[in-house]
Write a protein that holds these residues in place. Structure first.
Motif, short mmCIF file in Angstrom:
data_model
loop_
_atom_site.label_atom_id
_atom_site.label_comp_id
_atom_site.label_asym_id
_atom_site.label_seq_id
_atom_site.Cartn_x
_atom_site.Cartn_y
_atom_site.Cartn_z
N ALA A 14 -11.77 41.88 -15.84
CA ALA A 14 -11.60 40.55 -15.27
C ALA A 14 -12.93 39.81 -15.16
O ALA A 14 -12.96 38.58 -15.06
CB ALA A 14 -10.96 40.66 -13.89
N GLN A 15 -14.02 40.56 -15.20
CA GLN A 15 -15.34 39.96 -15.12
C GLN A 15 -15.87 39.53 -16.50
O GLN A 15 -16.95 38.97 -16.59
CB GLN A 15 -16.33 40.96 -14.49
N CYS A 16 -15.11 39.82 -17.54
CA CYS A 16 -15.54 39.52 -18.90
C CYS A 16 -14.51 38.64 -19.59
O CYS A 16 -13.82 39.08 -20.51
CB CYS A 16 -15.74 40.81 -19.69
N PRO A 17 -14.36 37.40 -19.15
CA PRO A 17 -13.31 36.55 -19.70
C PRO A 17 -13.56 36.25 -21.18
O PRO A 17 -14.68 36.12 -21.62
CB PRO A 17 -13.42 35.27 -18.87
N SER A 18 -12.46 36.17 -21.92
CA SER A 18 -12.58 35.81 -23.34
C SER A 18 -11.53 34.78 -23.72
O SER A 18 -11.14 34.69 -24.87
CB SER A 18 -12.44 37.06 -24.22
N GLY A 19 -11.06 34.03 -22.74
CA GLY A 19 -10.09 32.99 -23.06
C GLY A 19 -8.66 33.44 -22.85
O GLY A 19 -8.37 34.56 -22.43
N ALA A 20 -7.73 32.55 -23.19
CA ALA A 20 -6.31 32.78 -22.92
C ALA A 20 -5.73 33.92 -23.75
O ALA A 20 -4.68 34.44 -23.43
CB ALA A 20 -5.53 31.50 -23.19
N ASP A 21 -6.42 34.32 -24.83
CA ASP A 21 -5.88 35.36 -25.70
C ASP A 21 -6.16 36.77 -25.19
O ASP A 21 -5.73 37.73 -25.80
CB ASP A 21 -6.45 35.23 -27.11
N ARG A 22 -6.85 36.92 -24.09
CA ARG A 22 -7.24 38.26 -23.64
C ARG A 22 -6.06 39.19 -23.46
O ARG A 22 -6.07 40.30 -24.00
CB ARG A 22 -8.07 38.17 -22.35
N PRO A 23 -5.00 38.82 -22.72
CA PRO A 23 -3.87 39.75 -22.59
C PRO A 23 -3.22 40.07 -23.93
O PRO A 23 -2.83 41.21 -24.17
CB PRO A 23 -2.92 38.99 -21.67
N ARG A 24 -3.09 39.08 -24.81
CA ARG A 24 -2.46 39.32 -26.11
C ARG A 24 -3.25 40.33 -26.92
O ARG A 24 -2.68 41.20 -27.59
CB ARG A 24 -2.35 38.01 -26.89
N GLU A 25 -4.56 40.27 -26.84
CA GLU A 25 -5.40 41.18 -27.61
C GLU A 25 -5.18 42.63 -27.19
O GLU A 25 -5.13 43.54 -28.02
CB GLU A 25 -6.87 40.78 -27.46
N VAL A 26 -5.06 42.84 -25.88
CA VAL A 26 -4.82 44.20 -25.39
C VAL A 26 -3.45 44.68 -25.83
O VAL A 26 -3.28 45.83 -26.25
CB VAL A 26 -4.97 44.27 -23.87
N VAL A 27 -2.45 43.82 -25.75
CA VAL A 27 -1.10 44.19 -26.17
C VAL A 27 -1.08 44.60 -27.64
O VAL A 27 -0.40 45.55 -28.03
CB VAL A 27 -0.11 43.03 -25.92
N GLU A 28 -1.85 43.91 -28.46
CA GLU A 28 -1.86 44.22 -29.89
C GLU A 28 -2.38 45.63 -30.16
O GLU A 28 -1.99 46.26 -31.14
CB GLU A 28 -2.70 43.18 -30.65
N THR A 29 -3.27 46.15 -29.31
CA THR A 29 -3.76 47.51 -29.52
C THR A 29 -2.65 48.54 -29.27
O THR A 29 -2.75 49.69 -29.73
CB THR A 29 -4.95 47.83 -28.59
N TYR A 30 -1.61 48.13 -28.59
CA TYR A 30 -0.48 49.00 -28.23
C TYR A 30 0.56 49.05 -29.35
O TYR A 30 1.38 49.97 -29.40
CB TYR A 30 0.09 48.43 -26.93
N ARG A 31 0.50 48.09 -30.26
CA ARG A 31 1.54 47.97 -31.28
C ARG A 31 1.64 49.17 -32.24
O ARG A 31 2.75 49.56 -32.63
CB ARG A 31 1.35 46.68 -32.08
N PRO A 32 0.52 49.78 -32.68
CA PRO A 32 0.68 50.93 -33.58
C PRO A 32 1.53 52.05 -32.99
O PRO A 32 2.26 52.73 -33.71
CB PRO A 32 -0.77 51.40 -33.80
N LEU A 33 1.47 52.21 -31.67
CA LEU A 33 2.27 53.23 -31.01
C LEU A 33 3.75 52.86 -31.05
O LEU A 33 4.61 53.69 -31.35
CB LEU A 33 1.79 53.42 -29.57
#
Length: 208
Positions: free
Chosen positions: A113-132
């Motif tokens: 939460a201390q390292c904001p990267s814009g509105a896409d931050r949650p989406r980026e983490v979700v994408e790492t979950y997709r291969p599973l």
């Protein structure tokens, strides 16, 4: 003769990893660009040249954590054994966390939460979950998982177990006399075996 490039990718990565350690240990407020430059034996000019500002550095730090995590999981290439792929993704999750504890904390703790990267931050983490999720779906098509089970829920249970066991290690809260490293793969296999034998009706994450 052309002048050598000093503000290169190697320097950028050294700065990011040192910044990750500082944020992990003391929080983003303690991150000083001047001190960071001194720690890495470069100049503040180099830091500003590479990141523009402290906010730019923090954003880049988060992006690097996501990139390396996604890269490690994507390295588990699909095979003809989707259940085995699910286990291998779980092992890759642990390997990334143990090898990069500071970057892992940027992704999965309040440090992120201390390292904001814009509105896409949650989406980026979700994408790492997709291969599973994809591996579970392939397992269903191959008859290795019950077709009635929701692949998102199966994947979430594996992801959650991996996260929980890894968190015990990184927080120093392993049970006395029991090393997570010694039982991590067995725990994953037992969970996956349970899902192979399950006929859990599809309800989706909304049912949780």
């Amino acid at each position: 003769m052309a002048r050598p490039k000093t503000h290169d990718e190697s320097l950028r990565l050294r700065l990011l990893h040192r910044a990750a350690a500082t944020v992990f240990d003391r929080g983003a407020a303690a991150l000083s660009l001047r001190q960071l430059a001194a720690d890495v034996k470069t100049s503040t000019t180099a830091v500003y040249s590479l990141f523009g500002s402290k906010a730019g550095l923090l954003s880049s730090l988060y992006q690097e954590a996501v990139r390396l995590f996604a890269e490690r999981l994507a390295a588990v290439r699909p095979t003809g054994d989707p259940v085995g792929d699910v286990i291998r993704i779980g092992l890759a999750y642990r390997e990334y966390a143990v090898a990069n504890p500071h970057l892992y904390a940027i992704l999965f703790s309040d440090r992120g939460a201390q390292c904001p990267s814009g509105a896409d931050r949650p989406r980026e983490v979700v994408e790492t979950y997709r291969p599973l999720v994809d591996a579970v779906r392939r397992g269903q098509r191959a008859g290795q998982f019950g077709s009635a089970s929701d692949p998102e829920v199966v994947a979430l249970s594996v992801w959650g177990m991996a996260h929980g066991l890894v968190s015990l290690v990184l927080s120093g809260n392993e049970p006395p006399g029991l090393a997570v490293a010694d039982c991590y793969e067995r725990a994953l296999r037992a969970l996956v075996t349970g899902w192979r034998d399950s006929e859990e009706p599809a309800g989706g994450l909304a049912a949780l």
